[in-house]
Design an enzyme around this catalytic site. Structure first.
Site, mmCIF file in Angstrom:
data_model
loop_
_atom_site.group_PDB
_atom_site.id
_atom_site.type_symbol
_atom_site.label_atom_id
_atom_site.label_comp_id
_atom_site.label_asym_id
_atom_site.label_seq_id
_atom_site.Cartn_x
_atom_site.Cartn_y
_atom_site.Cartn_z
ATOM 1 N N HIS A 469 -70.294 -65.588 -9.575
ATOM 2 C CA HIS A 469 -70.895 -64.145 -8.714
ATOM 3 C C HIS A 469 -69.650 -64.000 -7.745
ATOM 4 O O HIS A 469 -69.837 -64.612 -6.523
ATOM 5 C CB HIS A 469 -72.174 -64.882 -8.298
ATOM 6 C CG HIS A 469 -73.346 -64.779 -9.335
ATOM 7 N ND1 HIS A 469 -73.581 -65.751 -9.916
ATOM 8 C CD2 HIS A 469 -73.912 -63.698 -9.772
ATOM 9 C CE1 HIS A 469 -74.922 -65.725 -10.664
ATOM 10 N NE2 HIS A 469 -74.991 -64.404 -10.656
ATOM 11 N N HIS A 473 -67.579 -59.935 -10.936
ATOM 12 C CA HIS A 473 -68.618 -59.711 -11.392
ATOM 13 C C HIS A 473 -69.267 -58.295 -10.778
ATOM 14 O O HIS A 473 -69.787 -57.500 -11.584
ATOM 15 C CB HIS A 473 -69.596 -60.943 -10.990
ATOM 16 C CG HIS A 473 -70.920 -60.711 -11.404
ATOM 17 N ND1 HIS A 473 -71.640 -60.069 -12.717
ATOM 18 C CD2 HIS A 473 -72.319 -60.520 -10.673
ATOM 19 C CE1 HIS A 473 -72.841 -60.140 -12.606
ATOM 20 N NE2 HIS A 473 -73.288 -60.129 -11.506
ATOM 21 N N HIS A 509 -74.896 -55.699 -5.298
ATOM 22 C CA HIS A 509 -76.270 -56.330 -5.699
ATOM 23 C C HIS A 509 -76.074 -57.801 -5.692
ATOM 24 O O HIS A 509 -77.041 -58.559 -5.525
ATOM 25 C CB HIS A 509 -76.617 -55.968 -7.120
ATOM 26 C CG HIS A 509 -75.607 -56.613 -8.288
ATOM 27 N ND1 HIS A 509 -74.282 -56.235 -8.285
ATOM 28 C CD2 HIS A 509 -75.985 -57.839 -9.025
ATOM 29 C CE1 HIS A 509 -73.985 -57.233 -9.393
ATOM 30 N NE2 HIS A 509 -74.728 -58.022 -9.566
ATOM 31 N N ASP A 510 -74.931 -58.489 -5.559
ATOM 32 C CA ASP A 510 -74.643 -59.942 -5.327
ATOM 33 C C ASP A 510 -73.803 -60.040 -4.037
ATOM 34 O O ASP A 510 -73.146 -61.130 -4.084
ATOM 35 C CB ASP A 510 -74.083 -60.419 -6.528
ATOM 36 C CG ASP A 510 -75.168 -60.906 -7.684
ATOM 37 O OD1 ASP A 510 -76.356 -60.910 -7.386
ATOM 38 O OD2 ASP A 510 -74.900 -60.698 -8.942
ATOM 39 N N ASP A 617 -76.375 -55.951 -15.037
ATOM 40 C CA ASP A 617 -76.101 -57.432 -14.718
ATOM 41 C C ASP A 617 -76.345 -58.410 -15.683
ATOM 42 O O ASP A 617 -75.653 -59.326 -15.226
ATOM 43 C CB ASP A 617 -77.384 -57.578 -13.588
ATOM 44 C CG ASP A 617 -77.046 -58.679 -12.430
ATOM 45 O OD1 ASP A 617 -75.909 -59.251 -12.463
ATOM 46 O OD2 ASP A 617 -77.722 -59.305 -12.005
#
EC number: 3.1.4.17
Length: 834
Positions: A469, A473, A509-510, A617
């Site tokens: 992550h 990514h 998103h992360d 994802d």
């Protein structure tokens, strides 16, 4: 990376002068107001000439003479906009056009400082905003009340002639009745028309803050008693002029106009003496008229000066009969494809509103004589903005440019890109995608702020040094959602704001991922879990931290969004980011399947985009084997690190987090069978359902292609959701390969019975199908090898354990035998002793 600093060699001099020898062409003076600007090159610009050099989509006429690198002479200080005329003056458009044209040519040779580019583009944009039109196509009969009409300038009757005389001179200036106007020919009037209009404006202070204001030396007494014949014509301006108070003695004269407004090129002054003499006399006469305007007692002159504050291109410039061409002829010079949609919409809305307030009631349809020029200016500024925004960040490395050419492919390799980009993949990929979709231009994102924002995002992803992550990514997911937007046609179903929100959600998103799972935060009682009450802990943190970053001015790329746009984007981004929580996976899949079974399903865009981002994802098992295997190893390493931490904290191991007891191949096969493949199938059916109404019907495919697709589908184990039907294969366990062919055949029959023939069904490209099949095959082979290796290891362990057990058993027997041998030897000794 910062743009190069300004220096004298980084700029192109806009030393362009327009020759006025040809009266059929637009008279402009484009150049600097400095004394050093004497040696200039001439260029003839016609009505139809474009601002752009070398553009094939905008017609250009011959006669252009652009500078070469040898005659570029500009200092950094001369790019200042303070010396330029006000944005609402007649020569502002010419000055702005010359400035930006010079910037464009300079960019072909060297870089231009971003600050200089921004100042000049801002000035050009304000010039465009100052444009308004007050004319219509309806002809004048010579008796209208509009003093701007060209026939008032060249009237032949006594009343019109008197109006001409009163408009051109003040009452203190002696003029023979009927002589001044009658002696001026249309050609001569046209030759000095722009110069005469510039005289009045040049007396006002030049600022960039808007209109220069009405003349302050006009007395209200003078306005109270206008000439009877001018009474009807001045009704429209009487009220506004009456409000002004005198600030000068009527006998005072205003300052002389700047020399720049009447400067002609050396080529112009050396033309023919017959032409130069009348021009000089006309200029002298007009200079005297402008100089005595401060003591003018004629209301028409006041009205004239007030009109001079209006941009030249917005008023009637039809004194030259060659410029009375039809508006359609001017617009035909600009091809429709050459006008970006956002520029066209801006022009339509702006000009329509302004014309609606100025046209007369008798006008049925407004006609704009300067729309063509405004469109060309809008195109030019639009292209310049795009070029500036694309070059604001330093040039991409050649290897990065080469790899970004494959950004539209499903097989895009982000690992190869990170080596070429020195780890700054977020900066290059995010900027490239935002620029491709036009988000930078449409939402007015400053390049410097965007660069700072992307740098902070990259830092946030690299904060915890996670193996999986991380920034790679984020870029991988962003590129995958770009593929779904671009290659499936989903972008045609969305607005520009929704596309921007989708890309932004994929990027963030992360953001600031800790490298551990939600379950770990809950079990360890972390501060993040306490903050978000154990619910979607990481996903809530990603969204919250992202908008906390965007709240800072130096990173706020959303500053130009309206309140409604920001609210919509924020809601969509939060919904999409929270949708990546794996605990909601099965509930999300079930809800979408139920929607797909409805006859007339209305699917919310937030749900669609949330599902698309969720599938992107977890899509690495659907990529080619080399990329997927590398992602898998990185993810397992992150899991193992969490397992080590759990071991230190005395917590039980989370699934797949024990280094010594994890079945890698089997876990990936189950992940593909139960999670990835069904998700991609649902997403495919959903996209085909919502995109079918807006996509053209596919033509009948060749039989070989249909057969190939059927074969490819038959080799997969995806849980296919059949639109408009309730047939959904069970997900409780993987299907048996022995009954796979029968099940696939039944599904194909069910599809045909519900949706008709295969040729009539809208299909999106599904490159992941072959990747899923191939990856599962490799994992199964690897599982067999791992099972054999584990069997051998188990056998070896058992053999070693058996050997150890035998060794332990043989050791007591040896000790017993030694004891028995020592006892007989001791007995004779005892007997001898006896």
């Amino acid at each position: 990376m910062q743009p190069s600093s300004p220096n004298a060699t980084n700029y192109l001099a806009d030393n362009i002068q327009i020759s006025s020898a040809n009266l059929s062409q637009t008279e402009m003076v484009v150049g600097r107001d400095s004394a050093d600007y004497t040696a200039m090159h001439s260029i003839n610009v016609g009505v139809g000439n474009s601002f752009l050099r070398g553009d094939t989509d905008i017609p250009q006429e011959s006669g252009h003479s652009f500078e070469t690198p040898s005659n570029m002479s500009f200092t950094a200080g001369q790019w200042d906009t303070e010396s330029l005329p006000p944005v609402d003056t007649p020569d502002a458009l010419n000055k702005a056009a010359g400035r930006i044209r010079s910037l464009l040519r300079r960019m072909d040779h060297e870089t231009v400082a971003y600050e200089d580019m921004q100042r000049n583009l801002h000035y050009a944009a304000r010039v465009l905003e100052a444009v308004f039109i007050d004319e219509s196509r309806e002809g004048c009969n010579g008796n209208c009340k509009n003093l701007n009409c060209s026939r008032h300038s060249h009237g032949r009757d006594d009343q019109q002639q008197d109006n001409n005389n009163s408009n051109r001179s003040c009452s203190l200036q002696e003029a023979s009745p009927g002589g001044a106007g009658a002696g001026v020919t249309p050609g001569a009037d046209n030759q000095d028309s722009i110069e005469s209009r510039t005289k009045g404006v040049s007396q006002a202070p030049q600022t960039h803050s808007g209109p220069t204001g009405p003349p302050s030396n006009t007395s209200s007494e003078t306005i109270a008693q206008p000439a009877p014949k001018l009474q009807p014509a001045l009704e429209t301006v009487r009220e506004s002029v009456m409000e002004e108070s005198p600030s000068k003695d009527p006998g005072d004269k205003g300052p002389p106009p700047p020399a720049s407004t009447s400067t002609l090129t050396s080529q112009t002054t050396t033309s023919s003496s017959a032409t130069a003499e009348p021009s000089a006399k006309a200029a002298e006469s007009q200079a005297g008229s402008a100089g005595s305007s401060g003591s003018c007692s004629n209301p028409a002159a006041v009205h004239r000066q007030r009109r001079l504050r209006t941009p030249t291109w917005a008023r009637s410039m039809s004194t030259n009969k060659t410029r009375l061409a039809d508006e359609d002829d001017e617009l035909s010079e600009v091809q429709p494809d050459a006008v970006p949609p956002e520029v066209r919409e801006w022009l339509a809305s702006t000009f329509t509103r302004q014309m609606a307030t100025s046209r007369r009631k008798s006008d049925e349809k407004p006609k704009f004589r300067s729309v063509a020029h405004a469109i060309r200016a809008g195109i030019f500024v639009d292209r310049m903005y795009r070029r500036v925004s694309s070059s604001a960040l330093t040039a991409f490395p050649p290897d990065v440019v080469r790899l970004l050419k494959n950004l539209d492919d499903w097989t895009f390799d982000v690992f190869a890109l990170t080596e070429a980009a020195s780890g700054q993949v977020v900066k290059y990929v995010a900027y490239e995608l935002f620029n491709r979709y036009g988000s930078i231009h449409k939402f007015k994102i400053a390049p410097g702020i965007l660069e700072a924002f992307l740098h902070r995002v990259e830092e946030g992803y690299c904060r915890y040094r996670n193996p999986y992550h991380n920034n790679l990514h984020a870029v991988d997911v962003m590129q995958t959602i770009h593929y779904c937007l671009c290659n499936t046609g989903l972008m045609n179903w969305l607005t520009d704001l929704e596309i921007f929100a989708s890309l932004l959600a994929a990027l963030l998103h992360d953001y600031e991922h800790t490298g551990t799972t939600n379950n770990f935060h809950v079990m360890s009682g972390s501060e993040t879990a306490l903050l978000y009450n154990d619910r979607a802990v990481l996903e809530n943190h990603h969204a919250s931290a992202s908008f906390r970053l965007l709240r800072e001015d130096e990173y706020n790329i959303l500053s130009h969004l309206s309140r409604e746009e920001f609210r919509e984007l924020r809601g969509l981004v939060i919904e999409m980011v929270l949708g990546t929580d794996m605990t909601n996976h099965f509930q999300q899949m079930k809800a979408m399947r139920q929607l797909l079974t409805l006859q007339e399903a209305t699917i919310d865009k937030q749900k669609v985009l949330s599902l698309v981002l969720h599938c992107c994802d977890i899509s690495h098992p659907a990529k080619q084997w080399g990329v997927h295997h590398r992602w898998t190893m990185l993810l397992l390493e992150e899991f193992f690190r969490q397992g080590d931490l759990e071991k230190e904290l005395g917590l039980p191991f989370s699934p797949l987090c024990d280094r010594n007891n994890t079945l890698v191949a089997e876990s990936q096969i189950c992940f593909i069978d139960f999670i990835v493949e069904p998700s991609m199938g649902v997403m495919s059916d959903m996209l085909e359902l919502i995109l079918a109404p807006i996509a053209p019907m596919n033509k009948s495919k060749p039989a070989t292609l249909v057969e190939h697709e059927t074969t490819a589908n038959s080799t997969t184990n995806s849980a296919i959701v059949i639109p408009n039907s309730g047939i959904t294969p069970s997900m409780d366990k993987p299907r048996d390969h022995r009954t796979e062919a029968k099940t696939t055949a039944a599904e194909c029959l069910a599809r045909k019975s519900v949706t008709g023939t295969t040729a009539s069904k809208f299909n999106i490209p599904k490159p992941w199908l072959t990747c899923l099949v191939e990856n599962k095959r490799i994992w199964k082979e690897q599982a067999v090898k791992d099972a054999e290796a584990r069997a051998l290891a188990t056998a070896a362990e058992e053999a070693a354990a058996a050997a150890a057990a035998e060794a332990e058993e043989s050791k007591p027997e040896t000790e017993t035998a030694d004891g028995e041998q020592s006892e007989p030897a001791a007995e004779p000794a005892d007997g001898a002793a006896a």
